[in-house]
Structures are given as structure tokens and as C-alpha cells.
Design an enzyme around this catalytic site. Structure first.
Site, PDB file in Angstrom:
ATOM      1  CG  ASP A   1      -8.629  -0.994   4.560  1.00  0.00           C
ATOM      2  OD1 ASP A   1      -9.684  -0.543   5.058  1.00  0.00           O
ATOM      3  OD2 ASP A   1      -7.534  -0.931   5.137  1.00  0.00           O
TER       4      ASP A   1
ATOM      5  CG  ASP B   1      -8.992   4.527   5.702  1.00  0.00           C
ATOM      6  OD1 ASP B   1      -9.456   3.498   6.226  1.00  0.00           O
ATOM      7  OD2 ASP B   1      -7.815   4.637   5.330  1.00  0.00           O
TER       8      ASP B   1
ATOM      9  CG  ASP C   1      -5.215  -1.603   8.180  1.00  0.00           C
ATOM     10  OD1 ASP C   1      -4.578  -1.111   9.142  1.00  0.00           O
ATOM     11  OD2 ASP C   1      -5.243  -1.082   7.045  1.00  0.00           O
TER      12      ASP C   1
ATOM     13  CG  HIS D   1      -8.731   1.702   1.859  1.00  0.00           C
ATOM     14  ND1 HIS D   1      -7.452   1.324   1.517  1.00  0.00           N
ATOM     15  CD2 HIS D   1      -8.653   2.180   3.120  1.00  0.00           C
ATOM     16  CE1 HIS D   1      -6.643   1.545   2.530  1.00  0.00           C
ATOM     17  NE2 HIS D   1      -7.348   2.059   3.522  1.00  0.00           N
TER      18      HIS D   1
ATOM     19  CD1 TRP E   1      -2.583   1.843   0.444  1.00  0.00           C
ATOM     20  CD2 TRP E   1      -1.284   2.493   2.153  1.00  0.00           C
ATOM     21  NE1 TRP E   1      -2.905   3.145   0.754  1.00  0.00           N
ATOM     22  CE2 TRP E   1      -2.125   3.572   1.806  1.00  0.00           C
ATOM     23  CE3 TRP E   1      -0.371   2.652   3.203  1.00  0.00           C
ATOM     24  CZ2 TRP E   1      -2.078   4.810   2.454  1.00  0.00           C
ATOM     25  CZ3 TRP E   1      -0.319   3.879   3.862  1.00  0.00           C
ATOM     26  CH2 TRP E   1      -1.178   4.950   3.479  1.00  0.00           C
TER      27      TRP E   1
ATOM     28  CE  LYS F   1      -6.327   6.038   2.680  1.00  0.00           C
ATOM     29  NZ  LYS F   1      -5.419   6.051   3.816  1.00  0.00           N
TER      30      LYS F   1
ATOM     31  CD  GLU G   1      -4.583  -1.538   2.052  1.00  0.00           C
ATOM     32  OE1 GLU G   1      -3.405  -1.736   2.417  1.00  0.00           O
ATOM     33  OE2 GLU G   1      -5.509  -1.272   2.849  1.00  0.00           O
TER      34      GLU G   1
ATOM     35  CG  HIS H   1      -5.978  -4.460   5.140  1.00  0.00           C
ATOM     36  ND1 HIS H   1      -5.100  -3.439   4.927  1.00  0.00           N
ATOM     37  CD2 HIS H   1      -5.221  -5.575   5.319  1.00  0.00           C
ATOM     38  CE1 HIS H   1      -3.863  -3.912   4.943  1.00  0.00           C
ATOM     39  NE2 HIS H   1      -3.914  -5.203   5.173  1.00  0.00           N
TER      40      HIS H   1
ATOM     41  CG  ASP I   1      -7.440   2.784   9.689  1.00  0.00           C
ATOM     42  OD1 ASP I   1      -7.490   1.659   9.185  1.00  0.00           O
ATOM     43  OD2 ASP I   1      -7.055   3.799   9.057  1.00  0.00           O
TER      44      ASP I   1
HETATM   45  C1  RNT Z   1      -3.806   2.739   4.845  1.00  0.00           C
HETATM   46  C2  RNT Z   1      -3.904   1.288   4.544  1.00  0.00           C
HETATM   47  C3  RNT Z   1      -2.786   0.445   5.052  1.00  0.00           C
HETATM   48  C4  RNT Z   1      -2.298   0.825   6.417  1.00  0.00           C
HETATM   49  C5  RNT Z   1      -1.311  -0.142   7.039  1.00  0.00           C
HETATM   50  C6  RNT Z   1      -0.592   0.467   8.188  1.00  0.00           C
HETATM   51  O1  RNT Z   1      -4.917   3.453   4.524  1.00  0.00           O
HETATM   52  O2  RNT Z   1      -5.121   0.814   5.025  1.00  0.00           O
HETATM   53  O3  RNT Z   1      -3.137  -0.888   4.969  1.00  0.00           O
HETATM   54  O4  RNT Z   1      -3.371   0.976   7.306  1.00  0.00           O
HETATM   55  O5  RNT Z   1      -0.491  -0.640   6.088  1.00  0.00           O
HETATM   56 ZN    ZN Z   2      -5.449  -1.320   4.949  1.00  0.00          ZN
END
Ligand code: RNT
Ligand code: ZN
Length: 417
Positions: A258, A293, A325, A261, A186, A227, A225, A285, A295
Site C-alpha cells: 500500500d 496514511d 485503496d 504504509h 490487513w 502498515k 498487508e 494498494h 487515503d
Molecule cells: C488500512 C489498509 C487497508 C484498508 C482497507 C479498507 O490502512 O490500507 O487496506 O484501507 O482494507
Molecule cells: Zn491498503
């Protein structure tokens, strides 16, 4: 709850499910085969061990400053070892390139080698874990807004070298531990405002990726990955969904999906059956976006239960790699792991216990009332008694029992840091 109560509740649940033609023991065997890849970066808010003094960059942010964050490799390991005692089943650990055992030395990203991760491999062996890996493009003086897609060949080459080395480290992990390591790529590349040369950046990225993946790593499962955008990089993301979807399918590697994303009303679950027709495997993820996003710690919400259902109902449990993640720095970080991991397992267990044969039949007969009614009724079936039994038989605290344990760990370990 005594063991007897947990077992008695399980027996009742087993009967209730059997009446619907569902075998709870079979579901538990399947759940056991789902190995989550715990993300090491929840222990320390994505800091790592480079000791470079660089702040977290690349459009991602860990907010909060709850005490007890892991400050070094020993503390990260200590935390993960403890987390393992609170989650039923065998799981993997996902490391980022900034978590090498650098022993206080400065090792730049284009210099990392398998030797910097050998102690992790040994630790993983000793702790019965397998490893996954991630190249790290953020939090570095050369991170800027662009890395592998940068206009400057020198910057691109630096990150190409870093990523090839990261894949070679993953190769060593996969080889020594006898289980292919997922390598996730990523990068944050993008820009804050309207960008004119979008085609140029994307073709730069494609060319960089071609060089990176020209190096064969048979013990690695490669993933890329996408986003939607990163903070400060709102108008253009080089590695968009279409970009990586095309790249992954064309090159026979995995797309990483993810849950944070995509556009806020888009759901990852609906993308999986499409992707699975064109890709052998997927890397997930598992995350929780709140308006962006963000997290947040994963919880048992509709996004997660539908994701699990989609995978189970598509018969694709063994074609998915289960990465977590998220990184929340505002609460006990061990608790964050346990809540998110258990929520993920519960979502899969619910899906494994769903009356899928009857649901399919109702759908085929266009009996949409029955389909919806069954979906609603399934929500109230005693799946949690089945999960409690799973915890009991795996020797981990049942139900809210982990709260007191984590408080103890906070008192005895985290508060002393
Ligand atoms: C970031 C991505 C990625 C990170 C990690 C730390 O938006 O989701 O996967 O969160 O690699
Ligand atoms: Zn991620």
C-alpha cells in the site's frame, strides 16, 4: 472535442512515438490487460452493511461528509455500475467482509458464509466483473487494539474463524467467476505507546496466520498487508513490513504494498523489483498518503508514475494485482473513483510509452545525461492523446467530459439520497 479531433490527435501521437521506436497500439493492448480492482469502500466511507452502529475503527479514518454516500447494497451497486461507464476497460471489484448481503439480519463476523455474498457473485456475473475480497478486523466490538495477535486465545480464535470464513468466501467468488480472487488480510493490531512484549504479539500473529492459511483455497490468491502505524496506535504495529515480507516469502503468498504504509519519504516503487525476486506476485494498494496514511484520492504524481515505470520496466505487468485503496468523504465519491482509476491508467500508459530501449542503452553506456534528458522529454510526449483515444474506443467520456456526466449523476441520483 469531436471524435475526428481525437482520432487525428491520436494519429499524430502515433507518428511521434513511432519516431522513437514506440508502438502506441501495442501499448494500448497492454493497458487493456490491466484490470484495476475497484475498492467498494469509496462508495460509503468504509461503512458496510452490518448496521451494527459501530464507528469506523482500527486506526483508519474517512474524513468529510459530502452528501450522496451510498446507504445500502443497492446504492453501492448502482454507484459501481455507473463508475464502470466512466472508466475505460474491464475491471474488478474488491469487497470487504462487512459488505455482505445480510438482508438486515445480524450476522456476526465469525458466522459469515458464501451465501451472504452469492448475490454479489451473481451481480458480478451480470456486470462482467470479477471479485476480490478482504477480511474485516476493524469496526467491531472485538476489534480493540489487537485481533489475531491478541493475548487472549478466545479473541484470537474469533478472528481466526472470521478470516478462514473470509477466505472461503473468496474461494467461492474465484471458483464461480472463473478468476482467482485476491484475498487481502490487513489487521490494525498495534499499540499507542511503548510495548514490551512485541515478540509475543508477533509470534501470536504468526501462529494465527498459520492456522488461517492451513485451509487450502485453490481459487484464492492470498495477500498480507503491512502498515507503518494507525492513528491511536502510533508506537507499535504487529504486522510491520518485515513481519509480512518474511511471512509472505516463507509461505509463498503475496505481500500487499500500500503506497500509504511506509515512512513518508519511502517510495513503494523501489521495493517492487526486490520483492519480485522472491515472490511470484504482488498485490498493490494504489493510494495517496498526504503526510500520513490519509487515503487521499489517487492522482498522477511522481509516486504513481514511478510505480508504474518500475512494474513495466521489470516486465512484471502480469505479476501484479492492481487494487485501489483510498476513501475520501469530502467530495463526490463517484468522481473520486474516476479520478483515481484514470490516474492509475495514465501512469501505466505513460510507462508503456516510455523510450525504454534507448533509456536502457544510455544507462548501460553510462550516458547519464542522455538518460535524464530522455526521461524529461518523455514527460511531454503526447501520451494523453493516446489515452483520449483509448477512452473513445471504449465508449467512455474523453478527457474532462466525465465532469459534466458526474454532475448529472449527482443531480439525478446522489442528491436524492
Ligand atoms: C488500512 C489498509 C487497508 C484498508 C482497507 C479498507 O490502512 O490500507 O487496506 O484501507 O482494507
Ligand atoms: Zn491498503
Amino acid at each position: 472535442m469531436t471524435n475526428e479531433t481525437i482520432i487525428a490527435a491520436y494519429q499524430q501521437a502515433k507518428e511521434r512515438y513511432a519516431a522513437l521506436g514506440i508502438d502506441t497500439d501495442k501499448a494500448l493492448n497492454q493497458l487493456e490487460q490491466i484490470h484495476l480492482s475497484l475498492h467498494c469502500w469509496q462508495t460509503d466511507d468504509v461503512t458496510g452493511f452490518e448496521q451494527s452502529g459501530e464507528a469506523l475503527s482500527g486506526g483508519i479514518q474517512a474524513t468529510g461528509n459530502y452528501p450522496g454516500k451510498a446507504r445500502n447494497i443497492d446504492e453501492v451497486r448502482q454507484d459501481i455500475e455507473y463508475v464502470k461507464t466512466l472508466i475505460p476497460g474491464d475491471h474488478r471489484l474488491s469487497l470487504h467482509a462487512i459488505y455482505g448481503d445480510f438482508k438486515g439480519k445480524k450476522v456476526d463476523r465469525d458466522q459469515i458464509e458464501p451465501c451472504h455474498f452469492q448475490s454479489w457473485i451473481d451481480w458480478a456475473k451480470a456486470n462482467n466483473m470479477k471479485l476480490d475480497f478482504n477480511s474485516t478486523s476493524f469496526s467491531h466490538p472485538k476489534s480493540g487494539n489487537m485481533t489475531l495477535s491478541h493475548r487472549d486465545q478466545g479473541i484470537r480464535d474469533f478472528w481466526i474463524e472470521h478470516t478462514i470464513r473470509s477466505r472461503k468466501i473468496a474461494e467461492e467468488m474465484g471458483r464461480q467467476l472463473g478468476s482467482p480472487a485476491c484475498h487481502n488480510l490487513w489487521i490494525h493490531d498495534g499499540s499507542k505507546d511503548i510495548t514490551v512484549d512485541r515478540y509475543l504479539y508477533r509470534s501470536n500473529l504468526k501462529e494465527s496466520l498459520d492456522k488461517i492459511f492451513a485451509v487450502k483455497c485453490p481459487n484464492v490468491k492470498d495477500a498480507v498487508e503491512c502498515k507503518l502505524f494507525g492513528t491511536g496506535l502510533e508506537s507499535f504495529t504487529v504486522g510491520s513490513h518485515e513481519f509480512y515480507m518474511g511471512y509472505a516469502v516463507q509461505n509463498g503468498i503475496m505481500a500487499t504494498m500500500d503506497m500509504g504504509h511506509f515512512h513518508p519519504t519511502e517510495e513503494v516503487y523501489d521495493k517492487l523489483s526486490a520483492l519480485l525476486l522472491f515472490s511470484k506476485e504482488i498485490l498493490l494498494h494504489v493510494s495517496r498518503p498526504v503526510r500520513w496514511d490519509s487515503d487521499h484520492v489517487v492522482i498522477l504524481n511522481d509516486s504513481l508514475t514511478m510505480l508504474a515505470q518500475e512494474i513495466v520496466w521489470a516486465n512484471a505487468l502480469d505479476r501484479v494485482n492492481y487494487g485501489l485503496d483510498y476513501f475520501d468523504a469530502s467530495l463526490n465519491r463517484i468522481g473520486a473513483y474516476v479520478i483515481g482509476s484514470r490516474a492509475t491508467q495514465k501512469a501505466f500508459l505513460q510507462a508503456l510509452l516510455s523510450p525504454i530501449d534507448r533509456l536502457r542503452k544510455a544507462e548501460a553506456e553510462e550516458n547519464f545525461f542522455e538518460r535524464l534528458a530522455l526521461l524529461e522529454e518523455a514527460k511531454g510526449l503526447p501520451w494523453n492523446d493516446v489515452y483520449n483515444y483509448f477512452c473513445l474506443t471504449h465508449n467512455v467520456p474523453v478527457a474532462e467530459g466525465y465532469i459534466a456526466e458526474i454532475h448529472n449523476y449527482e443531480h439525478n441520483v446522489l442528491s436524492k439520497r
